[in-house]
Enzyme design. Structure first.
Site, PDB file in Angstrom:
ATOM      1  N   TYR A 243      36.390 -24.128   1.657  1.00 31.92           N
ATOM      2  CA  TYR A 243      35.282 -23.937   2.306  1.00 31.92           C
ATOM      3  C   TYR A 243      34.008 -24.877   1.412  1.00 31.92           C
ATOM      4  CZ  TYR A 243      37.993 -20.471   4.753  1.00 31.92           C
ATOM      5  OH  TYR A 243      38.860 -20.058   5.431  1.00 31.92           O
TER       6      TYR A 243
ATOM      7  N   ASP B 238      34.111 -11.226  25.225  1.00 34.87           N
ATOM      8  CA  ASP B 238      33.404 -10.604  26.338  1.00 34.87           C
ATOM      9  C   ASP B 238      31.824 -10.634  25.985  1.00 34.87           C
ATOM     10  OD1 ASP B 238      35.817 -10.005  27.430  1.00 34.87           O
ATOM     11  OD2 ASP B 238      35.596  -7.728  26.745  1.00 34.87           O
TER      12      ASP B 238
ATOM     13  N   HIS C 185      33.071 -23.961  13.193  1.00 35.31           N
ATOM     14  CA  HIS C 185      34.144 -23.760  11.651  1.00 35.31           C
ATOM     15  C   HIS C 185      33.924 -24.528  10.751  1.00 35.31           C
ATOM     16  CE1 HIS C 185      35.912 -20.499  13.916  1.00 35.31           C
ATOM     17  NE2 HIS C 185      36.123 -21.413  14.977  1.00 35.31           N
ATOM     18  N   LEU C 186      33.721 -24.479   9.305  1.00 32.87           N
ATOM     19  CA  LEU C 186      33.693 -25.307   8.136  1.00 32.87           C
ATOM     20  C   LEU C 186      35.103 -26.016   8.160  1.00 32.87           C
ATOM     21  CD1 LEU C 186      32.221 -22.419   5.877  1.00 32.87           C
ATOM     22  CD2 LEU C 186      30.842 -24.414   6.419  1.00 32.87           C
ATOM     23  N   SER C 187      36.040 -25.470   8.202  1.00 34.12           N
ATOM     24  CA  SER C 187      37.399 -26.008   7.966  1.00 34.12           C
ATOM     25  C   SER C 187      37.885 -26.406   9.397  1.00 34.12           C
ATOM     26  CB  SER C 187      38.549 -25.238   7.327  1.00 34.12           C
ATOM     27  OG  SER C 187      38.464 -23.921   8.197  1.00 34.12           O
TER      28      SER C 187
ATOM     29  N   ALA D 232      37.277 -15.005  10.711  1.00 29.73           N
ATOM     30  CA  ALA D 232      38.724 -14.642  11.301  1.00 29.73           C
ATOM     31  C   ALA D 232      38.678 -13.891  12.640  1.00 29.73           C
ATOM     32  CB  ALA D 232      39.139 -13.534  10.276  1.00 29.73           C
TER      33      ALA D 232
ATOM     34  N   HIS E 292      39.862 -15.540  16.122  1.00 29.59           N
ATOM     35  CA  HIS E 292      41.169 -15.490  16.305  1.00 29.59           C
ATOM     36  C   HIS E 292      41.661 -14.366  16.824  1.00 29.59           C
ATOM     37  CE1 HIS E 292      40.698 -19.175  14.138  1.00 29.59           C
ATOM     38  NE2 HIS E 292      40.379 -18.661  12.961  1.00 29.59           N
TER      39      HIS E 292
ATOM     40  N   ARG F 185      45.272 -26.158  10.109  1.00 29.32           N
ATOM     41  CA  ARG F 185      45.732 -24.925   9.317  1.00 29.32           C
ATOM     42  C   ARG F 185      46.727 -24.049  10.116  1.00 29.32           C
ATOM     43  NH1 ARG F 185      40.489 -22.212   7.050  1.00 29.32           N
ATOM     44  NH2 ARG F 185      42.254 -21.294   5.518  1.00 29.32           N
TER      45      ARG F 185
ATOM     46  N   ARG G 254      45.329 -19.926  13.508  1.00 31.31           N
ATOM     47  CA  ARG G 254      43.971 -20.255  13.753  1.00 31.31           C
ATOM     48  C   ARG G 254      43.533 -21.117  14.613  1.00 31.31           C
ATOM     49  NH1 ARG G 254      41.753 -18.455   8.549  1.00 31.31           N
ATOM     50  NH2 ARG G 254      43.522 -18.310   7.024  1.00 31.31           N
TER      51      ARG G 254
ATOM     52  N   ASN H 287      29.761 -18.839  13.811  1.00 26.07           N
ATOM     53  CA  ASN H 287      30.870 -18.688  12.900  1.00 26.07           C
ATOM     54  C   ASN H 287      31.433 -17.446  12.707  1.00 26.07           C
ATOM     55  OD1 ASN H 287      33.098 -19.291  11.143  1.00 26.07           O
ATOM     56  ND2 ASN H 287      32.289 -20.657   9.804  1.00 26.07           N
TER      57      ASN H 287
ATOM     58  N   PRO I 116      32.782 -12.288   8.759  1.00 22.15           N
ATOM     59  CA  PRO I 116      33.457 -11.806   7.532  1.00 22.15           C
ATOM     60  C   PRO I 116      33.936 -12.483   6.600  1.00 22.15           C
ATOM     61  CG  PRO I 116      35.134 -11.457   9.508  1.00 22.15           C
ATOM     62  CD  PRO I 116      33.919 -12.007  10.109  1.00 22.15           C
ATOM     63  N   ASN I 117      33.459 -12.396   5.525  1.00 23.25           N
ATOM     64  CA  ASN I 117      33.818 -13.009   4.075  1.00 23.25           C
ATOM     65  C   ASN I 117      33.054 -14.373   3.775  1.00 23.25           C
ATOM     66  OD1 ASN I 117      36.055 -11.216   3.322  1.00 23.25           O
ATOM     67  ND2 ASN I 117      37.128 -12.078   5.018  1.00 23.25           N
TER      68      ASN I 117
ATOM     69  N   ARG J 204      34.689 -18.781  -3.957  1.00 21.22           N
ATOM     70  CA  ARG J 204      36.070 -18.821  -3.713  1.00 21.22           C
ATOM     71  C   ARG J 204      36.620 -19.816  -2.998  1.00 21.22           C
ATOM     72  NH1 ARG J 204      34.939 -14.848  -6.171  1.00 21.22           N
ATOM     73  NH2 ARG J 204      35.930 -12.674  -6.366  1.00 21.22           N
TER      74      ARG J 204
ATOM     75  N   GLU K 108      30.297 -22.743  18.887  1.00 19.17           N
ATOM     76  CA  GLU K 108      31.223 -22.356  17.817  1.00 19.17           C
ATOM     77  C   GLU K 108      31.320 -23.238  16.791  1.00 19.17           C
ATOM     78  OE1 GLU K 108      35.249 -21.507  19.605  1.00 19.17           O
ATOM     79  OE2 GLU K 108      36.239 -21.054  17.782  1.00 19.17           O
TER      80      GLU K 108
HETATM   81  O1  CA2 Z   1      36.515 -22.714   8.669  1.00 15.65           O
HETATM   82  C1  CA2 Z   1      35.816 -21.625   9.029  1.00 15.65           C
HETATM   83  O2  CA2 Z   1      34.633 -21.547   9.083  1.00 15.65           O
HETATM   84  C2  CA2 Z   1      36.436 -20.143   9.248  1.00 15.65           C
HETATM   85  O3  CA2 Z   1      35.787 -19.724  10.385  1.00 15.65           O
HETATM   86  C3  CA2 Z   1      36.494 -19.534   8.066  1.00 15.65           C
HETATM   87  C4  CA2 Z   1      37.147 -18.274   8.182  1.00 15.65           C
HETATM   88  C5  CA2 Z   1      38.737 -18.502   8.722  1.00 15.65           C
HETATM   89  O4  CA2 Z   1      39.081 -17.059   9.100  1.00 15.65           O
HETATM   90  C6  CA2 Z   1      38.777 -19.189  10.033  1.00 15.65           C
HETATM   91  O5  CA2 Z   1      40.124 -19.225  10.434  1.00 15.65           O
HETATM   92  C7  CA2 Z   1      38.098 -20.499   9.816  1.00 15.65           C
HETATM   93  C8  CA2 Z   1      37.328 -17.639   6.818  1.00 15.65           C
HETATM   94  C9  CA2 Z   1      35.939 -17.227   6.222  1.00 15.65           C
HETATM   95  C10 CA2 Z   1      36.212 -16.704   4.997  1.00 15.65           C
HETATM   96  O6  CA2 Z   1      35.208 -17.436   4.168  1.00 15.65           O
HETATM   97  C11 CA2 Z   1      35.487 -17.530   2.911  1.00 15.65           C
HETATM   98  C12 CA2 Z   1      34.617 -18.012   1.843  1.00 15.65           C
HETATM   99  C13 CA2 Z   1      34.817 -18.274   0.634  1.00 15.65           C
HETATM  100  C14 CA2 Z   1      35.761 -17.578  -0.031  1.00 15.65           C
HETATM  101  C15 CA2 Z   1      36.824 -17.116   0.767  1.00 15.65           C
HETATM  102  C16 CA2 Z   1      36.597 -16.918   2.088  1.00 15.65           C
END
Ligand code: CA2
Length: 145
Positions: free
Chosen positions: A24, A87, A100-102, A77, A80, A107, A111, A74, A11-12, A19, A98
Site C-alpha cells: 500500500y 445497493d 484501489h491502491l493495489s 475489503a 468484495h 492479488r 479480490r 475505496n 476499513p483499515n 503497515r 471505484e
Molecule cells: O488496494 C486497495 O486499495 C484495497 O481496497 C485495500 C483493501 C483490500 O482489502 C482491497 O482488496 C484492496 C485493504 C485496505 C487495508 O489497508 C491497509 C493499509 C495499511 C496497512 C494494512 C492495511
C-alpha cells in the site's frame, strides 16, 4: 454541493503508511487527504474526505453525498463482500469512481470480484494514490456532461 467531491475510504485504510508498505506504499491517510484536497482545489471543487471501519457507516456516507458532483470510493475489503454498498450506490444515483491502491487483479482471487464495479461510473486500480487524483480529474471532467 454540486461542486463537492466526497472521497470515502473503508476499513483499515486509517493504517495506511504504517503497515504493509510493499502493498500500500508509505503514504499516510493524512497525506492522501492532502493530495485529494490539492487536486480538488486545482478544479475549484470542495472536498469531503472520510474514513470508516464500519460497513453501515459507509452506506450512510454514500447517502450523505447525494447532491454532490460524485464520490471517489475505496471501500477496501467491503468491495468484495458488501451487497449493501452496491445497493446504496444504485439507490443514490451518484457518479461513483471505484478506486484501489493495489492491483486487485494481481492479488488473491477473492479480490477479483467487486459488488461496486457493476454500479460504478469507472474503476481505477493499481496506481497507488495517483488513482485518487485521476478519479477526481474524471469527476471534474464530468461536471458539464
Ligand atoms: O488496494 C486497495 O486499495 C484495497 O481496497 C485495500 C483493501 C483490500 O482489502 C482491497 O482488496 C484492496 C485493504 C485496505 C487495508 O489497508 C491497509 C493499509 C495499511 C496497512 C494494512 C492495511
Amino acid at each position: 454541493m454540486p461542486d463537492t467531491v466526497h472521497v470515502l475510504n473503508g476499513p483499515n485504510l486509517n493504517l495506511l503508511g504504517t503497515r504493509e508498505p510493499e502493498v500500500y506504499g508509505r503514504t499516510t491517510l493524512a497525506d492522501l487527504e492532502a493530495a485529494c484536497r490539492a487536486s480538488c482545489e486545482r478544479h475549484g471543487l470542495d472536498l469531503v474526505f472520510r474514513q470508516t471501519n464500519h460497513e453501515g457507516e459507509l452506506v450512510t456516507l454514500l447517502q450523505q453525498a447525494r447532491g454532490s458532483l460524485g464520490v471517489v470510493l475505496n471501500a477496501a475489503a467491503y468491495t468484495h463482500t458488501s451487497v449493501a454498498l452496491g445497493d446504496a450506490i444504485k439507490a443514490v444515483g451518484l457518479h461513483v469512481v471505484e478506486v484501489h491502491l493495489s492491483n486487485v487483479f494481481a492479488r488473491e482471487p477473492f479480490r477479483h470480484h467487486s459488488y461496486i464495479s457493476p454500479v460504478a461510473r469507472g474503476v481505477i486500480c493499481g496506481l497507488g494514490i495517483d488513482g485518487y487524483r485521476l478519479a477526481i480529474d474524471a469527476l471534474a471532467a464530468s461536471r458539464n456532461s
